[in-house]
Design an enzyme around this catalytic site. Structure first.
Site, PDB file in Angstrom:
ATOM      1  N   MET A  10       0.850  -1.201   0.000  1.00 40.93           N
ATOM      2  CA  MET A  10       0.000   0.000   0.000  1.00 40.93           C
ATOM      3  C   MET A  10       0.876   1.237   0.000  1.00 40.93           C
ATOM      4  SD  MET A  10      -3.046  -1.027   2.668  1.00 40.93           S
ATOM      5  CE  MET A  10      -1.930  -1.638   3.936  1.00 40.93           C
ATOM      6  N   GLN A  85       8.191  -4.494  -3.335  1.00 42.88           N
ATOM      7  CA  GLN A  85       7.389  -4.398  -4.555  1.00 42.88           C
ATOM      8  C   GLN A  85       7.979  -3.368  -5.495  1.00 42.88           C
ATOM      9  OE1 GLN A  85       3.281  -2.861  -5.130  1.00 42.88           O
ATOM     10  NE2 GLN A  85       2.812  -4.946  -5.762  1.00 42.88           N
ATOM     11  N   CYS A 114      -1.716  -2.313 -10.080  1.00 44.21           N
ATOM     12  CA  CYS A 114      -2.210  -1.008  -9.628  1.00 44.21           C
ATOM     13  C   CYS A 114      -2.756  -0.201 -10.806  1.00 44.21           C
ATOM     14  CB  CYS A 114      -1.103  -0.230  -8.935  1.00 44.21           C
ATOM     15  SG  CYS A 114      -1.660   1.360  -8.272  1.00 44.21           S
ATOM     16  N   LYS A 157       2.156  -9.496  -8.936  1.00 41.72           N
ATOM     17  CA  LYS A 157       0.787  -9.229  -8.477  1.00 41.72           C
ATOM     18  C   LYS A 157       0.001  -8.676  -9.658  1.00 41.72           C
ATOM     19  CE  LYS A 157      -1.734  -7.059  -4.637  1.00 41.72           C
ATOM     20  NZ  LYS A 157      -2.647  -6.108  -5.299  1.00 41.72           N
ATOM     21  N   ARG A 244      -7.049  -2.843   3.062  1.00 41.19           N
ATOM     22  CA  ARG A 244      -7.774  -1.764   3.745  1.00 41.19           C
ATOM     23  C   ARG A 244      -8.078  -2.076   5.207  1.00 41.19           C
ATOM     24  NH1 ARG A 244     -12.955  -0.864   0.742  1.00 41.19           N
ATOM     25  NH2 ARG A 244     -12.638  -3.041   0.130  1.00 41.19           N
TER      26      ARG A 244
END
Length: 395
Positions: A10, A85, A114, A157, A244
Site C-alpha cells: 500500500m 514491490q 495497480c 501481483k 484496507r
C-alpha cells in the site's frame, strides 16, 4: 508457505511502522509500498545504527548532506518476511533496481495490478496487463539475473482481465517465467475498492499455479485472519493479502478479535517515533486508524510534531537517541559556525579601526540628520584580534 496471511502493498500506508505492527500482530509476510525502478536505482545502502535499520538513500538537490530515504527495512523484525514491490516497465531497469535491494529482502514482487496514474504512467502497474509480452520479459529477466544468483524469490501481483479465459491464459504464461508466486487482486482494472471482489475464477487460477508448482495468493476484501483462513480453505489458494482492513487496524492479523483502535493508534505512534518515521506519514496513517468522528481526530489533524501527537494520545515521547558520531558532528559544526561569525566580527573591527585611523570616523549623514559613528573603538577593544575558538568549545 501454505495458509499465509500477509500485509498487502500500500502506497504511503505500507511504510516501516505499519509493517512492524502487522508483524507484531502476526502477519506472516509484509509487502512494502511500490518503489519505482528509477527511484531506487542509484541509491546508496547505509547501515543506520541510530535505529538499527538498513536505509537506501539518494542525494537531493542539496547534495550528499541532504539525502532522502527511498527505502528502509528493519532487519530485526523484517528479516525473511519483507517483500519489496517494484514498479517497472523495463527488464533492464527492473534488474538494475532489484540488484540494489536483493540482499536485504525476502522477495521481489513486480506490480502489474495497480490502476492508478502514478503507477500506470510509462507502462507500469496495470498497464503491463495490456502488454503481457513485456511483463513476461521483465519476470524472466528478474528470475535469471537476480532471483537465481541472489537466491531471492521473484513474484508478480496482477488483476483480473475482463474475460476469465484471458486471465487464465495470462497466468499460464506467467507460470513459465520461473517465478515463485502469483498474487491475484480479485478485481478488474476499472474496478475500485468499493466494488465487491470477484472470486469465481480464483480456484481455477490456483489450480494453474499449483500445476506449475508455484504459490497463489488472493487479494481483495479480506477482512481478518479468520476470513483469510476461510478463503484459503474455500478456493484452495496458499495465502491471502489484507489491505484496507489492515490500514484501519493492523491487529486484524491476530488469530482472535482485533484490538481497540485507540490501543493500536498508541502502539503505531510508539513504533513510528522509535524508527524515526517522517511526520507527514505518521499523520496520514493515523488518519486511517483513528475514526473521523472522534474528538481525537481533529486534534491529530492539527498537530505539527510527533511530540504533540504523543501528548494528545498521552504516551511518552521517546525518539531514538542520537549516535555519538552525530553529537560530535553537531558540536564541530557549531564550533565552525561560531568561528566563522567571530572571524567576520574581527575583520569588521579591524576595518573600522583602519577607517578611524585614516580620519574617516567623523559625523555622517543618515536620514537627513547628523549622527556620530558609534561603537568602532568599543568593538575593536571588545573583540581581540585572535582566533575565537577557545570560547567556542562545545562539550
Amino acid at each position: 508457505m501454505a495458509g499465509k496471511c500477509v500485509l498487502a502493498p500500500m502506497v504511503r500506508t505500507g511504510e516501516l511502522p505499519t509493517r512492524l505492527l502487522a508483524l507484531k500482530y502476526g502477519a506472516d509476510l509484509v509487502w512494502g509500498p511500490e518503489t519505482v525502478d528509477k527511484g531506487i536505482i542509484g541509491a546508496r545502502r547505509v547501515v543506520n545504527s541510530k535505529i538499527n535499520s538498513i536505509d537506501f538513500v539518494k542525494p537531493q538537490t542539496g547534495g550528499q548532506h541532504d539525502e532522502k530515504v527511498v527505502f528502509r527495512t528493519y532487519p530485526t523484525m523484517e528479516a525473511g518476511k519483507l517483500i519489496f514491490q517494484l514498479g517497472t516497465a523495463s527488464p533492464e531497469l527492473a534488474v538494475e533496481a532489484a540488484k540494489i535491494v536483493a540482499g536485504d529482502v525476502a522477495g521481489i514482487d513486480v506490480n502489474s495490478g495497480c490502476p492508478k496514474h502514478f503507477s500506470i504512467h510509462s507502462g507500469m502497474g496495470a498497464a503491463l496487463l495490456k502488454d503481457p509480452d513485456r511483463l513476461v520479459d521483465i519476470l524472466t529477466s528478474l528470475v535469471t539475473e537476480v532471483g537465481v544468483p541472489y537466491s531471492v524469490p521473484i513474484s508478480v501481483k496482477i488483476r483480473l482481465l475482463e474475460a476469465h479465459s484471458d486471465t487464465i491464459g495470462l497466468v499460464q504464461r506467467l507460470c513459465t517465467t520461473g517465478i515463485s508466486r502469483v498474487t491475484v487482486h480479485c478485481r478488474t482494472i476499472p474496478m475500485r475498492p468499493r466494488d465487491p471482489a470477484i472470486r469465481d475464477v480464483l480456484s481455477e487460477i490456483a489450480k494453474v499455479c499449483h500445476e506449475a508448482r508455484i504459490e497463489c495468493f488472493a487479494n481483495g476484501d479480506v477482512n481478518s485472519r479468520a476470513h483469510a483462513e476461510e478463503l484459503i480453505e474455500e478456493y484452495g489458494v496458499d495465502g491471502c493479502m489484507i489491505a484496507r482492513a489492515a490500514e484501519t487496524n493492523p491487529s486484524v492479523f491476530l488469530p482472535g478479535e482485533k484490538l481497540p483502535w485507540l490501543d493500536v493508534a498508541k502502539e503505531y505512534v510508539r513504533a513510528a517515533v522509535e524508527v524515526d518515521n517522517h511526520f507527514p506519514n505518521i499523520k496520514f496513517c493515523l488518519s486511517h486508524i483513528i475514526p473521523g468522528k472522534t474528538d481525537l481526530y481533529p486534534l491529530i489533524s492539527r498537530s505539527k510534531t510527533a511530540r504533540q501527537i504523543c501528548e494528545i494520545l498521552e504516551i511518552p515521547y521517546e525518539p531514538p537517541a542520537p549516535r555519538v558520531e552525530e553529537k560530535l558532528d553537531k558540536a564541530v559544526e557549531k564550533v565552525v559556525r561560531v568561528e566563522m561569525v567571530g572571524s567576520k566580527a574581527v575583520q569588521k573591527a579591524k576595518s573600522s579601526s583602519t577607517v578611524k585611523a585614516a580620519g574617516g570616523g567623523g559625523p555622517v549623514k543618515h536620514g537627513g540628520k547628523k549622527r556620530k559613528e558609534r561603537g568602532v573603538e568599543t568593538r575593536s577593544k571588545t573583540i581581540p584580534e585572535q582566533e575565537p575558538q577557545q570560547a567556542a568549545i562545545v562539550t
